[in-house]
Design an enzyme around this catalytic site. Sequence first.
Site, PDB file in Angstrom:
ATOM      1  N   ASN A   1      76.421  27.126  33.657  1.00 11.62           N
ATOM      2  CA  ASN A   1      75.325  26.632  32.994  1.00 11.62           C
ATOM      3  C   ASN A   1      74.318  25.872  33.395  1.00 11.62           C
ATOM      4  OD1 ASN A   1      77.073  24.536  33.614  1.00 11.62           O
ATOM      5  ND2 ASN A   1      76.792  23.507  31.687  1.00 11.62           N
TER       6      ASN A   1
ATOM      7  N   LEU B   1      77.937  21.880  38.851  1.00 12.15           N
ATOM      8  CA  LEU B   1      77.279  21.228  39.940  1.00 12.15           C
ATOM      9  C   LEU B   1      75.637  21.092  39.829  1.00 12.15           C
ATOM     10  CD1 LEU B   1      78.829  22.702  43.253  1.00 12.15           C
ATOM     11  CD2 LEU B   1      79.255  20.522  42.256  1.00 12.15           C
ATOM     12  N   ARG B   2      75.418  21.576  38.566  1.00  5.13           N
ATOM     13  CA  ARG B   2      73.988  21.326  38.057  1.00  5.13           C
ATOM     14  C   ARG B   2      72.759  21.867  38.918  1.00  5.13           C
ATOM     15  NH1 ARG B   2      76.538  20.004  33.348  1.00  5.13           N
ATOM     16  NH2 ARG B   2      77.513  18.320  33.184  1.00  5.13           N
TER      17      ARG B   2
ATOM     18  N   ASP C   1      81.778  29.490  29.493  1.00  8.59           N
ATOM     19  CA  ASP C   1      82.038  27.975  29.311  1.00  8.59           C
ATOM     20  C   ASP C   1      81.733  27.345  28.223  1.00  8.59           C
ATOM     21  OD1 ASP C   1      83.719  25.747  30.233  1.00  8.59           O
ATOM     22  OD2 ASP C   1      82.037  24.870  30.934  1.00  8.59           O
TER      23      ASP C   1
ATOM     24  N   HIS D   1      86.916  24.281  37.966  1.00  8.25           N
ATOM     25  CA  HIS D   1      86.221  23.878  36.711  1.00  8.25           C
ATOM     26  C   HIS D   1      85.062  22.842  37.211  1.00  8.25           C
ATOM     27  CE1 HIS D   1      85.681  24.296  32.327  1.00  8.25           C
ATOM     28  NE2 HIS D   1      84.507  23.849  32.708  1.00  8.25           N
TER      29      HIS D   1
ATOM     30  N   ASP E   1      86.786  19.515  35.398  1.00 10.71           N
ATOM     31  CA  ASP E   1      85.880  19.838  34.290  1.00 10.71           C
ATOM     32  C   ASP E   1      84.568  18.761  34.992  1.00 10.71           C
ATOM     33  OD1 ASP E   1      84.256  20.561  32.488  1.00 10.71           O
ATOM     34  OD2 ASP E   1      85.145  19.974  30.646  1.00 10.71           O
TER      35      ASP E   1
ATOM     36  N   HIS F   1      76.337  13.176  34.913  1.00  9.14           N
ATOM     37  CA  HIS F   1      75.134  13.079  33.880  1.00  9.14           C
ATOM     38  C   HIS F   1      74.442  11.850  34.491  1.00  9.14           C
ATOM     39  CE1 HIS F   1      75.715  16.168  30.877  1.00  9.14           C
ATOM     40  NE2 HIS F   1      77.056  15.602  30.653  1.00  9.14           N
TER      41      HIS F   1
ATOM     42  N   HIS G   1      90.418  23.766  30.295  1.00  4.69           N
ATOM     43  CA  HIS G   1      90.717  22.324  29.898  1.00  4.69           C
ATOM     44  C   HIS G   1      91.335  22.602  28.597  1.00  4.69           C
ATOM     45  CE1 HIS G   1      86.886  23.549  27.921  1.00  4.69           C
ATOM     46  NE2 HIS G   1      86.169  23.252  28.561  1.00  4.69           N
TER      47      HIS G   1
END
Lengths: 307, 423
Positions: free
Chosen positions: B93, B62-63, B154, B59, B307, B311, B234
């Site tokens: 996402n 990696l953006r 997710d 989980h 998770d 950012h 999670h």
Amino acid sequence: MEWRHKDLLDVSQLSKEEVQHVFETATYFQEINSRPVKKVPTLKGHSVVLFFAEASTRTKTSFDMAGKRLSCDTFSLAKSSSSLTKGETLKDTALTLEAMNPDGIVIRHWASGAAQFLAERLDCSIINAGDGRHAHPTQALLDGFTLYQEWGSLAGKTILILGDIAHSRVARSNLILLNKMGAKVRFCGPRTLLPPQIKKWDAEVYTDLSEACKGVDAIMCLRLQLERQQDGLLPDLREYSNYFGLGHKQIELAKPDVKIMHPGPMNRGVEINSELADCEASLVLDQVASGVATRMALLYLYLTRKK
Amino acid sequence: MTHPELVIRKAVWKGEEVDLLVAEGKILEVKPSSDTMYEGAEIVAAKGLMLMPSLTDVHVHLREPGFEYKEDIASGLKAAVHGGFSNIMCMANTDPVNDNAVVTDEMLRKARAAFPEGGPRLFPIGALTKGLKGEELAPMHEMAEAGCAAFSNDGLPVKNSELFRRAMEYGSDTGKPVIDHCEDPYLAPAAGVNEGEVSSVLGLAAQPDVAEATQVARDLLMAEYLDMHIHLAHISCRKSVDLIAWAKKRGVKVTAETCPHYLLLTEEALHGYHSDTKVNPPLRTADDVEALLAAIKDGTIDMFATDHAPHAAHEKEVEFMQAPCGISGLDSALSLTWSLVADGKISFDDFIRMWTTAPCETFDLPLNSFKKGDPADFFLFDPAQEWVLDSASMHSKGKNTPFRGQTLKGRVISHFLSGKKIV
């Protein structure tokens, strides 16, 4: 008393003796406010930014007047006229203000923790004028000071805080201050407007207003935000007013010389009967007057502290 | 016997000093340490170091594509390999969302480009619904064929229980598990803060643990009814643990993960409004931590996951309620969970199960259990080495962690993937 705090974030930071010192200092400034000429040079040469990122009339005006009566230069900044509307972050706005080197920033912000956010990043004093649901220390101090002027001491008194406790920074800060000064606090409101962990707070909790009013020395009404109905927390204002609005019937259950308070702005006929808001027992306008004196005391203590 | 090409000498595995022999990228043998000469083999002296099978993280975020300034596939994989991971599953996402084979292919191409000579393996997780919108099923068959290891919406769990049922049914035909982020969105209007004493004092809008447990209950009942496997992401609270334990006793095919921060922090960490403590689901209470530790011990919780949610600094350095949720976890997860072993809170065997056996078996990923023929994915670990978790020591672009500035114990000294030294 030598003032040791850089910032005022919440009343929990202050000892009982320090709160008493604020009251005594405010008493001195209250006297100045009753003079024909109400201006003294105490803070001449000091400057304070009034940074209000949320709507406010009385708190902002009160701070502005408090500063000006002490000859402090006050500069107003509202969210609507600041670069926050252009997407500037709170951090950048704060650093910009800091670069202008004020002695203090009074901040009102919709986000809980915003005052602490500034306090950790800026060297000047930060005075919290209300942050989200978290704290409103100057309101609590002025409410306490209003009652202190009436009673001389808060010890042993029972004070009911009525209304939307869950979303109220005033309720949180008043609970801490009143307990600190020896008073007992009761909360009353519908279950949907009481915080889920309220049993762990140092207060007696009621959902029956008549029971809550029995034998109390003062009742503080809180403003009901009318959108709580849309949030699904209330069926309608009529029912709220009937069951949780302060009326004559409840006042008769309290002590004969009960005091009625409200931080304003009031929804007359919703959380408080309009006649009660204006009756002899009402301290609503005394709170406003005390607010200026209390904020003068706070500006004086924080801006002249030894660095 | 094939001649070893690589020998790790005198490393410690389960308290014994052993030699690890590798040939053609696979484990040849793990045997008691000796001074045997292996002609032509590279010998790595590992005396005093622990031998560990590489970890698997099911989980991570990696953006890439879309938010490369937070993390890209290359930086995420680099953080992973330095953190001890060989297999990484990344959530959908991104922007565009990984809801079709083209995006999956591109993710895998970037991963290969980041480590052209071989490196940590990336296993994308495809979206359950198109655009993560919870309205139409995503093409799960083509994504499975392209390399997705599982399916999940997710952070945007499917609200519509009927659609979720159909997603589970349709996804089951691919043989890939469905992962659910358990959160009843109607009970959780605010993210990142547990509804409790701390939220009351701080005046923060919050979500109760029943927001998680309600959805856990739905998912367990659905999995039982459909007789299908579901993996719960999670897990953070006692109520969920109790429900999962109940379901496992009934024979429901459920697996569950929890994260290091739910075991090492409580909601008390939110005092001070530091947004690095804002995570979804939120940090809970000491009672919940106790329940999770017990659930690891009795097998109710199957595996760890980070998770990992990187950012940018400017996104986190805002008003608490404005800040995005998430902790950057790949760099520190090994040391943080190792501290649980060192403190006697979980056993070494559970540590290995939680990071390797269970995730690999659940998601059908390459597993090294030091048996002949297993992929030679392992690292040498110094459990005593102290290091400071800070911007300089982190390989992830995301420096957002509440553990930042702390001195951690235990570090990867070198990491071998398919027998090749990567770190």
